[in-house]
Design a protein around this motif. Structure first.
Motif, PDB file in Angstrom:
ATOM      1  N   PRO A 350       0.815  -1.214   0.000  1.00  0.00           N
ATOM      2  CA  PRO A 350       0.000   0.000   0.000  1.00  0.00           C
ATOM      3  C   PRO A 350       0.849   1.265   0.000  1.00  0.00           C
ATOM      4  O   PRO A 350       1.948   1.290   0.548  1.00  0.00           O
ATOM      5  N   ASP A 351       0.308   2.304  -0.612  1.00  0.00           N
ATOM      6  CA  ASP A 351       0.926   3.626  -0.559  1.00  0.00           C
ATOM      7  C   ASP A 351       0.309   4.366   0.627  1.00  0.00           C
ATOM      8  O   ASP A 351      -0.847   4.784   0.583  1.00  0.00           O
ATOM      9  N   ILE A 352       1.081   4.501   1.705  1.00  0.00           N
ATOM     10  CA  ILE A 352       0.546   5.112   2.926  1.00  0.00           C
ATOM     11  C   ILE A 352       0.876   6.605   3.023  1.00  0.00           C
ATOM     12  O   ILE A 352       0.637   7.225   4.060  1.00  0.00           O
ATOM     13  N   SER A 353       1.398   7.183   1.940  1.00  0.00           N
ATOM     14  CA  SER A 353       1.801   8.597   1.975  1.00  0.00           C
ATOM     15  C   SER A 353       0.670   9.559   2.327  1.00  0.00           C
ATOM     16  O   SER A 353       0.924  10.568   2.994  1.00  0.00           O
ATOM     17  N   PRO A 354      -0.600   9.313   1.922  1.00  0.00           N
ATOM     18  CA  PRO A 354      -1.644  10.265   2.292  1.00  0.00           C
ATOM     19  C   PRO A 354      -2.266  10.022   3.667  1.00  0.00           C
ATOM     20  O   PRO A 354      -3.223  10.698   4.051  1.00  0.00           O
ATOM     21  N   ILE A 355      -1.728   9.064   4.435  1.00  0.00           N
ATOM     22  CA  ILE A 355      -2.317   8.679   5.714  1.00  0.00           C
ATOM     23  C   ILE A 355      -1.610   9.386   6.873  1.00  0.00           C
ATOM     24  O   ILE A 355      -0.378   9.469   6.908  1.00  0.00           O
ATOM     25  N   ASP A 356      -2.394   9.897   7.820  1.00  0.00           N
ATOM     26  CA  ASP A 356      -1.832  10.551   9.002  1.00  0.00           C
ATOM     27  C   ASP A 356      -0.977   9.576   9.795  1.00  0.00           C
ATOM     28  O   ASP A 356      -1.306   8.381   9.910  1.00  0.00           O
ATOM     29  N   PHE A 385      -5.100  -2.863   1.570  1.00  0.00           N
ATOM     30  CA  PHE A 385      -4.644  -1.717   2.348  1.00  0.00           C
ATOM     31  C   PHE A 385      -4.574  -2.057   3.835  1.00  0.00           C
ATOM     32  O   PHE A 385      -3.751  -1.521   4.562  1.00  0.00           O
ATOM     33  N   LEU A 386      -5.428  -2.974   4.270  1.00  0.00           N
ATOM     34  CA  LEU A 386      -5.415  -3.414   5.665  1.00  0.00           C
ATOM     35  C   LEU A 386      -4.305  -4.417   5.912  1.00  0.00           C
ATOM     36  O   LEU A 386      -3.549  -4.308   6.882  1.00  0.00           O
ATOM     37  N   TRP A 387      -4.177  -5.393   5.024  1.00  0.00           N
ATOM     38  CA  TRP A 387      -3.210  -6.472   5.230  1.00  0.00           C
ATOM     39  C   TRP A 387      -1.781  -6.056   4.897  1.00  0.00           C
ATOM     40  O   TRP A 387      -0.836  -6.725   5.290  1.00  0.00           O
ATOM     41  N   GLY A 388      -1.632  -5.001   4.119  1.00  0.00           N
ATOM     42  CA  GLY A 388      -0.290  -4.537   3.808  1.00  0.00           C
ATOM     43  C   GLY A 388       0.373  -5.251   2.657  1.00  0.00           C
ATOM     44  O   GLY A 388       1.566  -5.096   2.423  1.00  0.00           O
ATOM     45  N   SER A 389      -0.374  -6.075   1.934  1.00  0.00           N
ATOM     46  CA  SER A 389       0.166  -6.774   0.767  1.00  0.00           C
ATOM     47  C   SER A 389      -0.992  -7.185  -0.120  1.00  0.00           C
ATOM     48  O   SER A 389      -2.159  -7.086   0.265  1.00  0.00           O
ATOM     49  N   SER A 390      -0.671  -7.661  -1.317  1.00  0.00           N
ATOM     50  CA  SER A 390      -1.724  -8.051  -2.245  1.00  0.00           C
ATOM     51  C   SER A 390      -2.354  -9.375  -1.826  1.00  0.00           C
ATOM     52  O   SER A 390      -1.698 -10.284  -1.332  1.00  0.00           O
ATOM     53  N   THR A 391      -3.671  -9.472  -2.000  1.00  0.00           N
ATOM     54  CA  THR A 391      -4.418 -10.676  -1.654  1.00  0.00           C
ATOM     55  C   THR A 391      -5.225 -11.114  -2.872  1.00  0.00           C
ATOM     56  O   THR A 391      -5.243 -10.453  -3.893  1.00  0.00           O
ATOM     57  N   THR A 392      -5.916 -12.235  -2.751  1.00  0.00           N
ATOM     58  CA  THR A 392      -6.800 -12.661  -3.835  1.00  0.00           C
ATOM     59  C   THR A 392      -8.076 -11.838  -3.797  1.00  0.00           C
ATOM     60  O   THR A 392      -8.431 -11.246  -2.768  1.00  0.00           O
ATOM     61  N   VAL A 393      -8.777 -11.812  -4.910  1.00  0.00           N
ATOM     62  CA  VAL A 393     -10.024 -11.042  -4.998  1.00  0.00           C
ATOM     63  C   VAL A 393     -11.055 -11.560  -4.000  1.00  0.00           C
ATOM     64  O   VAL A 393     -11.731 -10.778  -3.325  1.00  0.00           O
ATOM     65  N   ILE A 394     -11.174 -12.869  -3.864  1.00  0.00           N
ATOM     66  CA  ILE A 394     -12.173 -13.416  -2.948  1.00  0.00           C
ATOM     67  C   ILE A 394     -11.826 -13.094  -1.502  1.00  0.00           C
ATOM     68  O   ILE A 394     -12.716 -12.838  -0.674  1.00  0.00           O
TER      69      ILE A 394
END
Length: 499
Positions: A350-356, A385-394
């Motif tokens: 995730p790109d966390i640059s816009p997050i406080d 964005f929650l897990w911090g990495s890519s996941t499957t669609v399901i």
């Protein structure tokens, strides 16, 4: 569509509610045997209701899901697993064709904003709207869909299917506003003032670094795939390498072959360790992609208009944090190979640059409860964005539903309750049953029936087309697959399994 309360079934393996292995294998927890039971009775709308209680987009997952449910199916110990993925696609497309209406709960006075319209964001929006809350989605791109639109190739997920899903979501009354980017046109403080809850579902769009010299000469896979999906192809060379072993790597490799390129996929582990969908790997082989397994790129050098990759062979050592054996470079095995272009596809973050900063932990990751998605107060997160990495669609769809439930609880009672995980002790697995129980089973009362196979276009057609490669099985095949189900843990009183 009437929402069905969860049914309880009692198995002949014991007077308790049991869990089918396919249900446990499904990240969304869809009650697959119950769905197949409805299909046996030709109750297609009720079968769709069962699926959509957990997964509102079966037309999507019926095409691109890795179908781990089939890996767990007990039927495969007898002849072959039930073709659950093909059945799901049929039922999902049936719902789209019938334009089935989604029934909504009574409107509340609460509102939720979702930032991101990928699978997690769309799923959460669906369930929040069903719960009666005013729901708005903000999307940074010009069109909604996230990774579904800009990363997954159209030969796997046709855009007309995605557009129909988006249309269904909008007809529910969910507002989607595009070209709205967090940190630019959107500010977290403003969202907090205007909505009762904020869900961050921005996905993982930042390509991970390999960590080698000359990495700036490599093309990120998402940049390439997005360019192709938007009609902006930048690859002009003929001989292309792809570094990686996941779905983005294989999608890139297969897409390149369809563009007439000679493709080599370089992966530092063996084929058995590849996280990519196996069927996609096999198709890549059929289409002429060359695989260099146990090979690690160590440096990229720009040589005129070409890229020279310095590589080393690897061997596999102990299991690392990924659950796979770690690749170890072999001393003295270094070599060089030259390509016109090289695409890197080793994963996204995730790109966390816009997050406080107050929402981040010491590792610069979202500080959230992964079981509920709650970050703090009215802020929640879901999906990649929650897990911090890519996941499957399901997995993203499933998390979207769970976080929507958390938000609904928060809005109604100002508290968040995590969903209880399935009880693995109650799973019915034939190979784990004791010998006396197995002797009483009459599995051979079921006829041996070939598993339904999804019709597909020919190899020459595949190589020269970006159009959908597979088509749906027919209604008769769906009924036959439903009959093939052993209905593990869901007794239907057929008296076939015991004396």
């Amino acid at each position: 569509m009437q929402v069905r309360k969860r049914q309880k079934f009692f198995s002949t393996f014991g007077k308790v509610e049991l869990l089918s292995p396919c249900v446990l294998g499904c990240p969304a927890g869809i009650e697959i045997p119950a769905c197949l039971g409805k299909l046996r009775d030709e109750k297609f709308e009720e079968a769709l209701e069962i699926i959509m209680e957990k997964n509102p987009f079966p037309s999507i997952t019926g095409r691109i899901c890795p179908h781990s449910c089939e890996e767990q199916c007990n039927r495969k110990e007898y002849d072959a697993s039930v073709s659950i993925k093909a059945v799901e696609r049929f039922v999902g497309d049936y719902g789209l064709k019938k334009r089935m209406k989604v029934n909504l709960s009574k409107k509340t006075d609460k509102s939720v904003v979702i930032v991101g319209s990928g699978p997690a964001g769309l799923s959460a929006a669906y369930f929040l709207k069903k719960a009666g809350h005013h729901t708005v989605i903000f999307e940074k791109e010009k069109r909604p869909g996230g990774m579904l639109r800009y990363s997954i190739p159209p030969y796997r997920l046709p855009r007309e299917i995605l557009n129909e899903i988006i249309s269904m979501v909008e007809k529910m009354g969910i507002e989607i506003r595009t070209s709205m980017e967090l940190g630019k046109s959107l500010k977290l403080d403003e969202l907090k003032k205007n909505f009762d809850a904020v869900l961050l579902a921005l996905g993982s769009w930042k390509e991970k670094d390999i960590g080698i010299k000359g990495e700036k000469f490599l093309i990120p896979s998402l940049e390439f795939l997005k360019g192709v999906n938007c009609g902006l192809v930048k690859i002009v060379g003929k001989n292309i390498a792809v570094i990686g072993g996941g779905n983005a790597a294989v999608d890139s490799a297969r897409t390149l072959t369809k563009l007439g390129k000679k493709v080599t996929l370089i992966y530092r582990r063996g084929e058995g360790e590849m996280p990519a969908v196996k069927e996609e790997v096999e198709k890549a082989k059929e289409e002429g992609v060359e695989f260099m397994f146990l090979t690690q790129a160590t440096q990229a050098v720009e040589d005129g208009k070409k890229i020279t990759l310095k590589c080393a062979k690897t061997t596999l050592g102990q299991v690392d944090a990924t659950g796979r054996k770690a690749p170890i470079p072999v001393a003295g095995s270094e070599f060089e190979v030259q390509f016109d272009d090289v695409i890197k596809a080793i994963g996204q973050t995730p790109d966390i640059s816009p997050i406080d900063e107050k929402f981040l932990d010491d590792h610069n990751e979202i500080r959230a409860d992964v079981s509920t998605g709650r970050i703090k107060d009215e802020f929640f997160s879901a999906g990649d964005f929650l897990w911090g990495s890519s996941t499957t669609v399901i997995e993203a769809i499933a998390m979207g539903r769970k976080v929507a439930k958390s938000i609904d609880c928060y809005l109604r009672d100002n508290k968040v309750i995590s969903e209880a995980p399935p009880d693995k002790e109650q799973v019915v697995v034939f190979e784990q049953l004791d010998i006396d129980t197995l002797k009483e089973l009459r599995i051979n009362a079921y006829r041996h029936i070939d598993k339904a196979s999804t019709p597909s276009i020919s190899l020459p057609e595949r190589i020269n087309s970006m159009g959908e490669e597979a088509s749906s099985i027919g209604m008769e095949e769906v009924r036959r697959e439903a009959e093939r189900c052993f209905s593990c843990g869901y007794c239907r009183l057929c008296e076939m399994c015991v004396h």
